[in-house]
Design an enzyme around this catalytic site. Structure first.
Site, PDB file in Angstrom:
ATOM      1  N   MET A 269       0.840  -1.196   0.000  1.00 37.38           N
ATOM      2  CA  MET A 269       0.000   0.000   0.000  1.00 37.38           C
ATOM      3  C   MET A 269       0.874   1.245   0.000  1.00 37.38           C
ATOM      4  SD  MET A 269      -2.901   1.427  -0.074  1.00 37.38           S
ATOM      5  CE  MET A 269      -3.102   3.210  -0.081  1.00 37.38           C
ATOM      6  N   GLU A 304       4.851   0.664  -5.891  1.00 34.32           N
ATOM      7  CA  GLU A 304       4.443   1.522  -4.783  1.00 34.32           C
ATOM      8  C   GLU A 304       5.179   2.856  -4.803  1.00 34.32           C
ATOM      9  OE1 GLU A 304       1.817   0.562  -3.308  1.00 34.32           O
ATOM     10  OE2 GLU A 304       1.950  -1.400  -4.264  1.00 34.32           O
TER      11      GLU A 304
END
Length: 851
Positions: A269, A304
């Site tokens: 994330m 990411e």
């Protein structure tokens, strides 16, 4: 009720800055919080509406000038909102809202949650961590939880004295509170969306900072894993430097922490400056890992970090534009990985990922890359191959068509125009049009706002080639998809950027609804209708052109070869061509050594074996051995010094197929010998083939093999080893062993991994029916235990229930889902059920064929 606005917050009051303090309780698994939000009052108001879910509001007051008012609190659990009202209206201008609240550190891997691990001394330890995308920041603190309501965040975390506390910005100070806790303060962030905020508190260790320019990079993990940090540091530094140069825009954060979380529902994330990962995608010992495992780590870290620009610096206005984040991060990840290790040929291997997008986008239950998002669960449904892989494929097609320099200039223009703010798809097209002076919006509209893709039909009359398009779908009989024709999401026509190679010349064209006729200089010219291999479409050649291309197969580049194989297999499954055409392809690739190409053939052979009754399986096994034995003889079981990059991946794929689909006695014996030597600690299996060897041993294994693999799963030396042995457990074929693995999925297997184990079990001949029965009997427990976003992925294995032992389950499965709703991903479930119908239709044709 007007559902188009029901889930959106009013804009009468918006946030400018949050000052947040949180204190997790690791005994009660709760947290206490306080926040002060600096507001901008847009119009005179007696209320402010925010998002809040699973929180208890203890108190709330609003202050403007010298006026302080307590707020009346009204929670709406269904809409996940809280309305705070007050008697005296706030005037346009600035105000401050103070809220105290409580919440639970849940075990659902969303919001502010807890992750458990066993410490070095055998004790159970917990981390308090976050996962807010798409709409779960509201589970951690009352907030304006919509991506366009950006604000600055000032964070304080109360943590046990010996615990590490991490957030998005650098630490600015720490104070001992005198009760066994400390208060850690962090610098202010840039303006950003709530879903990008992160808090991590736990018994963690951070590496020494590795400086990339002026940016410190740290790897953070459980204690005792420092020896697994170095590779991630090197990859992160490369990605940071690569993207800073490519975008010509500085990294928007002040530091970059990469944090390994034991329980994590996603892969990673992109929280600005505090990126969270599954352990297996960050922590690695390169000497004990396969090339594929390393490639995956480079991909994910690069993905990411690309988000720091695409998503964090510039964010989509609303969730319908999620592809602006994810498709671009996927595209940029591939650029960065290809630059990190050019020998991996990452754009070629991306063909396999693109194939997964093709497989979904050829279904009537597909969807456009961008579609209307009304409620939060709609946003959850966008995290799929259409957003990521199709989106990235369409961008690559556009980049190749415009040229890399023009495309890059347009992207930099887009980012500079919208940094620290929000954008939507039209903003991107406008930026590219300004730079390229081409009608980008008109060209790309078809690809982004309608589902599906075309199949390009290419035919010749000797002196000319005719090129035309039509929509591709796997099911010509749409009734088998259980929808009406009007409900099909597959479009009608596309503006298709095509590069065609005609002998020695190449021609670009934008194919519309009308066929295009091109002259051949020589009637025997080789014609390649997706020259370079970048187009997101399939190609069907007439018999003469196909024969010509197969006889000249070595003249194609690697991606063109892969695309041809993928296209022929798709046409076989969709019943556009006979099975023997695919075996003609296998004959044509006999001398090839590209793993991506062979993986198309290997997966096809696996499916045909799965569909075959006992009497036909021997014929498939024989075909498999005839095709792959020469390849295995070329590459062997052991790596050779100086061998070509990619050989290790080919070796693994061929060993696994020969030992399972091919049921080759010699391959099975060699795999068992390697396994016995590993069991006795005489030697380690080569990391590049270990997963293949474990799969072969498990498929032919007994209780003793099972017991050893369970033990290695429970006591791994690296996260990758844990995952290898876990997934190998799903390959055993004895029913009692299958039942043991299913039972583990409800207990000791981490909830982040359980759905993928069950999906794998669904894909097995022997395990499939048992796995489906287990799902049906334990549905409520599985939905309760597993993260919502993983349930559709667990069910994806249904498509493989096509053997004699399981194909009859279709009616039962459809009936089950008529009465059992899934928590999220209803569209994904419809796609799975349609793909199941596709496989069953192909099964019938395959069994009726003469093969």
């Amino acid at each position: 009720m007007d559902t188009s606005t029901n889930y959106r917050l009013p804009r009468n009051i918006v946030p400018k800055k949050y000052s947040i303090r949180l204190r997790p309780d690791f005994q009660a698994f709760t947290f206490a919080g306080a926040e002060s939000i600096e507001l901008e009052v847009m119009e005179a108001s007696t209320f402010v509406t925010m998002n809040a879910a699973e929180l208890e509001i203890k108190s709330a007051r609003v202050v403007q000038a010298e006026n302080s008012q307590n707020c009346h609190v009204e929670l709406d659990a269904e809409l996940e909102r809280v309305t705070l009202s007050f008697d005296l209206a706030l005037a346009p201008g600035n105000a401050v809202l103070d809220i105290e609240f409580m919440g639970s550190l849940n075990d659902q891997l969303s919001g502010f949650y807890r992750s458990k691990f066993v410490g070095e001394n055998g004790e159970e330890l917990y981390i308090a961590t976050t996962q807010f995308e798409a709409t779960d920041a509201r589970k951690a603190f009352p907030c304006f939880d919509e991506p366009d309501l950006k604000a600055v965040f000032s964070v304080q975390l109360d943590a046990p004295l010996n615990y590490l506390a991490v957030s998005n910005a650098p630490e600015s100070g720490s104070v001992d509170l005198g009760d066994g806790y400390k208060r850690v303060s962090f610098e202010d962030t840039i303006p950003m969306s709530t879903y990008l905020l992160a808090f991590i508190v736990g018994p963690l260790e951070a590496s020494e900072p590795y400086m990339s320019g002026s940016t410190p990079i740290r790897i953070i993990s459980k204690p005792g894993q420092a020896h697994l940090h170095q590779y991630a540091k090197e990859v992160a530094a490369h990605a940071l430097e690569f993207f800073t140069a490519w975008f010509s825009i500085p990294y928007p954060g002040k530091k970059l922490d990469l944090i390994a979380i034991p329980d994590f529902a996603f892969g990673a994330m992109e929280n600005l400056g505090a990126v969270t990962f599954r352990e297996t995608l960050l922590l690695v010992d390169p000497a004990r890992s396969s090339r594929l495992e390393l490639e995956r780590i480079v991909d994910v870290i690069s993905h990411e970090i690309a988000h720091m620009w695409f998503g964090d610096l510039v964010t989509m206005k609303w969730w319908n534009g999620l592809w602006l984040n994810e498709a671009f991060a996927t595209f940029m990840e591939l650029l960065a990985t290809d630059d990190f290790s050019p020998g991996w040929k990452r754009w070629v291997s991306f063909g396999l990922s693109k194939g997964a997008a093709f497989a979904t986008d050829g279904l009537h239950n597909t969807r456009p890359i961008e579609f209307t998002v009304v409620k939060p669960s709609d946003a959850e449904g966008m995290f799929d191959v259409l957003t990521y892989e199709k989106g990235a494929s369409v961008l690559r097609m556009l980049e190749r068509y415009l040229g890399p320099d023009t495309f890059r200039a347009g992207i930099t223009h887009y980012l500079n125009s919208h940094k620290f703010a929000n954008a939507e798809t039209t903003d991107l097209w406008n930026a590219l049009e300004e730079v390229s002076n081409q009608p980008i919006a008109e060209t790309m509209r078809d690809w982004v706002f309608q589902g599906g893709y075309p199949i390009i039909r290419v035919s010749t009359n000797g002196s000319q080639v005719t090129i035309a398009q039509e929509p591709f779908s796997y099911l010509s009989d749409i009734s088998k998809a259980k929808i009406d024709k009007s409900e099909s999401e597959i479009g009608e026509t596309w503006k298709v950027p095509i590069s065609v190679r005609l002998g020695s010349r190449e021609q670009k064209l934008l194919l519309g609804s009308e066929a295009v006729v091109l002259d051949l200089e020589n009637s025997s010219d080789l014609v390649v209708a997706n020259a370079g291999g970048w187009g997101f479409f399939r190609v069907s050649y007439d018999k003469e052109l196909l024969a010509r291309i197969l006889s000249n197969f070595p003249k194609l580049n690697d991606l063109e070869k892969f695309n041809l194989a993928s296209d022929i297999w798709a046409q076989t499954v969709s019943l556009r061509t006979e099975v023997e055409s695919f075996f003609d392809l296998i004959d044509a690739i006999a001398d090839e050594n590209d793993s991506n190409l062979w993986e198309v053939a290997i997966s096809a052979l696996y499916l045909m074996d799965l569909m075959s009754p006992a009497g036909r399986r021997d014929a498939i096994a024989k075909r498999c051995r005839e095709a792959l034995a020469p390849v295995l003889e070329r590459v062997g079981f052991e790596a050779q010094d100086g061998e070509k990059e990619g050989t290790s991946r080919l070796r693994a794929a061929v060993i696994q197929s020969m030992g399972t689909t091919g049921r080759d006695a010699e391959t099975i014996a060699t795999c068992k010998d390697l396994f016995v030597r590993e069991m006795s600690s005489e030697s380690d299996i080569d990391p590049d083939i270990v997963s293949a060897v474990l799969s072969v041993v498990a498929a032919n294994g007994d209780e003793a093999d099972f017991a050893f693999m369970v033990d290695r799963y429970r006591h791994p030396s690296t996260p990758q080893e844990e995952n290898r042995y876990l997934m190998a457990l799903a390959r055993f074929e004895h029913h009692e062993l299958i039942k043991k693995v299913l039972s583990m999925a409800l207990g000791e297997i981490r909830s982040q991994n359980g759905p993928f184990v069950i999906a794998s079990l669904l894909s097995g001949r022997e395990s499939g029916p048992l796995a489906w029965s287990f799902i049906a009997q334990n549905w409520d427990a599985l939905v309760e235990r597993f993260p919502d976003n993983t349930i559709p992925r667990m069910l994806s294995g249904i498509t493989a229930l096509v053997s004699d032992e399981s194909h009859y389950l279709e009616r039962e499965i459809r009936s089950f889902f008529d009465t059992h709703a899934i928590p999220t991903g209803e569209k994904s479930l419809k796609q799975t059920l349609e793909r199941y119908a596709v496989n069953l239709a192909f099964r019938k044709a395959f069994l009726d064929s003469e093969f």
